[in-house]
Design a protein around this motif. Structure first.
Motif, PDB file in Angstrom:
ATOM      1  N   GLY A  96       0.851  -1.191   0.000  1.00  0.00           N
ATOM      2  CA  GLY A  96       0.000   0.000   0.000  1.00  0.00           C
ATOM      3  C   GLY A  96       0.873   1.222   0.000  1.00  0.00           C
ATOM      4  N   SER A  97       0.754   2.015   1.018  1.00  0.00           N
ATOM      5  CA  SER A  97       1.606   3.194   1.143  1.00  0.00           C
ATOM      6  C   SER A  97       2.933   2.753   1.754  1.00  0.00           C
ATOM      7  CB  SER A  97       0.929   4.241   2.026  1.00  0.00           C
ATOM      8  OG  SER A  97      -0.298   4.626   1.464  1.00  0.00           O
ATOM      9  N   GLN A  98       3.917   2.541   0.936  1.00  0.00           N
ATOM     10  CA  GLN A  98       5.193   2.043   1.435  1.00  0.00           C
ATOM     11  C   GLN A  98       5.765   2.960   2.480  1.00  0.00           C
ATOM     12  OE1 GLN A  98       7.923   1.053  -1.643  1.00  0.00           O
ATOM     13  NE2 GLN A  98       6.406   0.084  -2.923  1.00  0.00           N
TER      14      GLN A  98
ATOM     15  N   GLY B  42      -1.820  10.108  20.463  1.00  0.00           N
ATOM     16  CA  GLY B  42      -0.594   9.377  20.185  1.00  0.00           C
ATOM     17  C   GLY B  42       0.169   9.984  19.014  1.00  0.00           C
ATOM     18  N   LEU B  43       0.878   9.117  18.286  1.00  0.00           N
ATOM     19  CA  LEU B  43       1.715   9.541  17.170  1.00  0.00           C
ATOM     20  C   LEU B  43       0.915   9.381  15.872  1.00  0.00           C
ATOM     21  CD1 LEU B  43       4.691  10.467  17.036  1.00  0.00           C
ATOM     22  CD2 LEU B  43       5.300   8.105  16.550  1.00  0.00           C
ATOM     23  N   GLU B  44       0.653  10.496  15.221  1.00  0.00           N
ATOM     24  CA  GLU B  44      -0.169  10.484  14.012  1.00  0.00           C
ATOM     25  C   GLU B  44       0.656  10.927  12.810  1.00  0.00           C
ATOM     26  OE1 GLU B  44      -4.424  12.190  14.880  1.00  0.00           O
ATOM     27  OE2 GLU B  44      -2.922  13.480  15.827  1.00  0.00           O
ATOM     28  N   LEU B  45       0.522  10.195  11.721  1.00  0.00           N
ATOM     29  CA  LEU B  45       1.193  10.586  10.484  1.00  0.00           C
ATOM     30  C   LEU B  45       0.423  11.728   9.828  1.00  0.00           C
ATOM     31  CD1 LEU B  45       3.374  10.041   8.321  1.00  0.00           C
ATOM     32  CD2 LEU B  45       1.713   8.507   7.231  1.00  0.00           C
ATOM     33  N   LEU B  46       1.129  12.804   9.517  1.00  0.00           N
ATOM     34  CA  LEU B  46       0.492  13.935   8.838  1.00  0.00           C
ATOM     35  C   LEU B  46       0.660  13.824   7.324  1.00  0.00           C
ATOM     36  CD1 LEU B  46       1.683  16.846  11.165  1.00  0.00           C
ATOM     37  CD2 LEU B  46      -0.490  15.621  11.220  1.00  0.00           C
ATOM     38  N   ILE B  47       1.893  13.605   6.890  1.00  0.00           N
ATOM     39  CA  ILE B  47       2.203  13.559   5.468  1.00  0.00           C
ATOM     40  C   ILE B  47       3.527  12.856   5.290  1.00  0.00           C
ATOM     41  CG2 ILE B  47       3.344  15.811   5.548  1.00  0.00           C
ATOM     42  CD1 ILE B  47       2.333  16.330   2.676  1.00  0.00           C
ATOM     43  N   TYR B  48       3.726  12.208   4.127  1.00  0.00           N
ATOM     44  CA  TYR B  48       5.061  11.731   3.835  1.00  0.00           C
ATOM     45  C   TYR B  48       5.419  11.913   2.373  1.00  0.00           C
ATOM     46  CZ  TYR B  48       3.709   7.038   2.033  1.00  0.00           C
ATOM     47  OH  TYR B  48       3.207   5.978   1.302  1.00  0.00           O
ATOM     48  N   PHE B  49       6.711  12.016   2.135  1.00  0.00           N
ATOM     49  CA  PHE B  49       7.272  12.260   0.814  1.00  0.00           C
ATOM     50  C   PHE B  49       8.151  11.085   0.408  1.00  0.00           C
ATOM     51  CE2 PHE B  49       6.411  16.860   0.417  1.00  0.00           C
ATOM     52  CZ  PHE B  49       6.137  17.195   1.734  1.00  0.00           C
ATOM     53  N   ASN B  50       8.159  10.793  -0.889  1.00  0.00           N
ATOM     54  CA  ASN B  50       9.115   9.861  -1.458  1.00  0.00           C
ATOM     55  C   ASN B  50       9.855  10.593  -2.569  1.00  0.00           C
ATOM     56  OD1 ASN B  50      10.545   7.602  -2.290  1.00  0.00           O
ATOM     57  ND2 ASN B  50       8.862   6.782  -3.500  1.00  0.00           N
ATOM     58  N   ASN B  51      11.163  10.651  -2.447  1.00  0.00           N
ATOM     59  CA  ASN B  51      11.962  11.381  -3.434  1.00  0.00           C
ATOM     60  C   ASN B  51      11.417  12.794  -3.675  1.00  0.00           C
ATOM     61  OD1 ASN B  51      13.837   9.269  -3.891  1.00  0.00           O
ATOM     62  ND2 ASN B  51      12.372   8.258  -5.256  1.00  0.00           N
ATOM     63  N   ASN B  52      11.111  13.476  -2.603  1.00  0.00           N
ATOM     64  CA  ASN B  52      10.670  14.872  -2.577  1.00  0.00           C
ATOM     65  C   ASN B  52       9.223  15.065  -3.041  1.00  0.00           C
ATOM     66  OD1 ASN B  52      13.429  15.045  -2.151  1.00  0.00           O
ATOM     67  ND2 ASN B  52      13.863  15.923  -4.156  1.00  0.00           N
ATOM     68  N   ASP B  56       1.258  10.878   0.449  1.00  0.00           N
ATOM     69  CA  ASP B  56       0.021  10.720   1.200  1.00  0.00           C
ATOM     70  C   ASP B  56      -0.084  11.859   2.207  1.00  0.00           C
ATOM     71  OD1 ASP B  56      -1.473   7.966   3.133  1.00  0.00           O
ATOM     72  OD2 ASP B  56      -2.179   9.983   2.689  1.00  0.00           O
ATOM     73  N   ASP B  57      -1.037  12.740   1.976  1.00  0.00           N
ATOM     74  CA  ASP B  57      -1.248  13.854   2.909  1.00  0.00           C
ATOM     75  C   ASP B  57      -2.605  13.741   3.592  1.00  0.00           C
ATOM     76  OD1 ASP B  57      -2.268  16.521   0.590  1.00  0.00           O
ATOM     77  OD2 ASP B  57      -2.998  14.478   0.907  1.00  0.00           O
ATOM     78  N   SER B  58      -3.160  12.547   3.609  1.00  0.00           N
ATOM     79  CA  SER B  58      -4.495  12.359   4.178  1.00  0.00           C
ATOM     80  C   SER B  58      -4.537  12.640   5.678  1.00  0.00           C
ATOM     81  CB  SER B  58      -5.009  10.943   3.900  1.00  0.00           C
ATOM     82  OG  SER B  58      -4.134   9.977   4.454  1.00  0.00           O
ATOM     83  N   GLY B  59      -3.395  12.639   6.332  1.00  0.00           N
ATOM     84  CA  GLY B  59      -3.349  12.917   7.756  1.00  0.00           C
ATOM     85  C   GLY B  59      -3.271  14.384   8.108  1.00  0.00           C
TER      86      GLY B  59
END
Lengths: 113, 115
Positions: A96-98, B42-52, B56-59
């Motif tokens: 999924g989201s790696q 707790g610890l919540e994911l906000l957003i993540y980047f792959n190679n800039n 996923d910004d659903s958080g």
């Protein structure tokens, strides 16, 4: 909604005892499982990871995984006061989201001298 | 390597002000994550980047939050306007990615207090 559940504790054990920390997860597609340790006021640090059913040992730490029961645990042998921290269970669904880890809220462990 | 570097360590601001948090990931790591930690959630994911690239910004809680990664060595998380409920510890983390190497390395965090 993918969930990772942990007992918030505090879990109190005497020095030298075995501490057992448990975690359940909701997504059957989960492939990778992690335990992070977080001291008060500090950032989480990885202490164990496991991918396959069974046990994985690293020093005083053993991670146990049972995918059928959607259950992962962390055993700490010969517990020391320095092990007192919050332990976060994290789960990653591969494919999924790696790299997207879902964290539990953590179990606070207190090791009494 | 110095690890993941975040700044500032502490930020105190007033409601309505703009807040910018900064992060320098570990060199060579392809993934960068922004997390928020509170006692309640707790610890919540906000957003993540792959190679800039944002993956996923659903958080991200709402439009007041935005994140950018203009290059492989720098990312920002901006809150405009800030609100008291944004008070939390914000962590940046990076990883190599790929099964077997998706272990996260966290920065020291930014303690944000919005008055």
């Amino acid at each position: 909604q993918k969930e990772v559940e942990q007992n918030s504790g505090p879990l109190s054990v005497p020095e030298g005892a075995i501490a057992s920390l448990n975690c359940t997860y909701s997504d059957r597609g989960s492939q990778s499982f992690f335990w992070y340790r977080q001291y008060s006021g500090k950032s989480p640090e990885l202490i164990m990871f496991i991918y396959s059913n069974g046990d994985k040992e690293d020093g005083r730490f053993t991670a146990q995984l049972n995918k059928a029961s959607q259950y992962v645990s962390l055993l700490i042998r010969d517990s020391q006061p320095s092990d007192s921290a919050t332990y976060l269970c994290a789960v990653n669904e591969w494919g999924g989201s790696q790299g997207n880890l879902i964290f539990g809220k953590g179990t606070k462990l207190s090791v009494k001298p | 390597d110095a690890g993941v570097i975040q700044s500032p360590r502490h930020e105190v601001t007033e409601m309505g002000q703009e807040v910018t948090l900064r992060c320098k990931p570990i060199s060579g790591h392809d993934y960068l994550f922004w997390y928020r930690q509170t006692m309640m959630r707790g610890l919540e994911l906000l957003i993540y980047f792959n190679n800039n690239v944002p993956i996923d910004d659903s958080g991200m809680p709402e439009d007041r939050f935005s994140a950018k990664m203009p290059n492989a060595s720098f990312s920002t998380l901006k809150i405009q306007p800030s609100e008291p409920r944004d008070s939390a510890v914000y962590f940046c983390a990076s990883s190599l990615g790929g099964q077997g190497s998706e272990k996260l390395f966290f920065g020291s965090g930014t303690q944000l207090s919005v008055l």
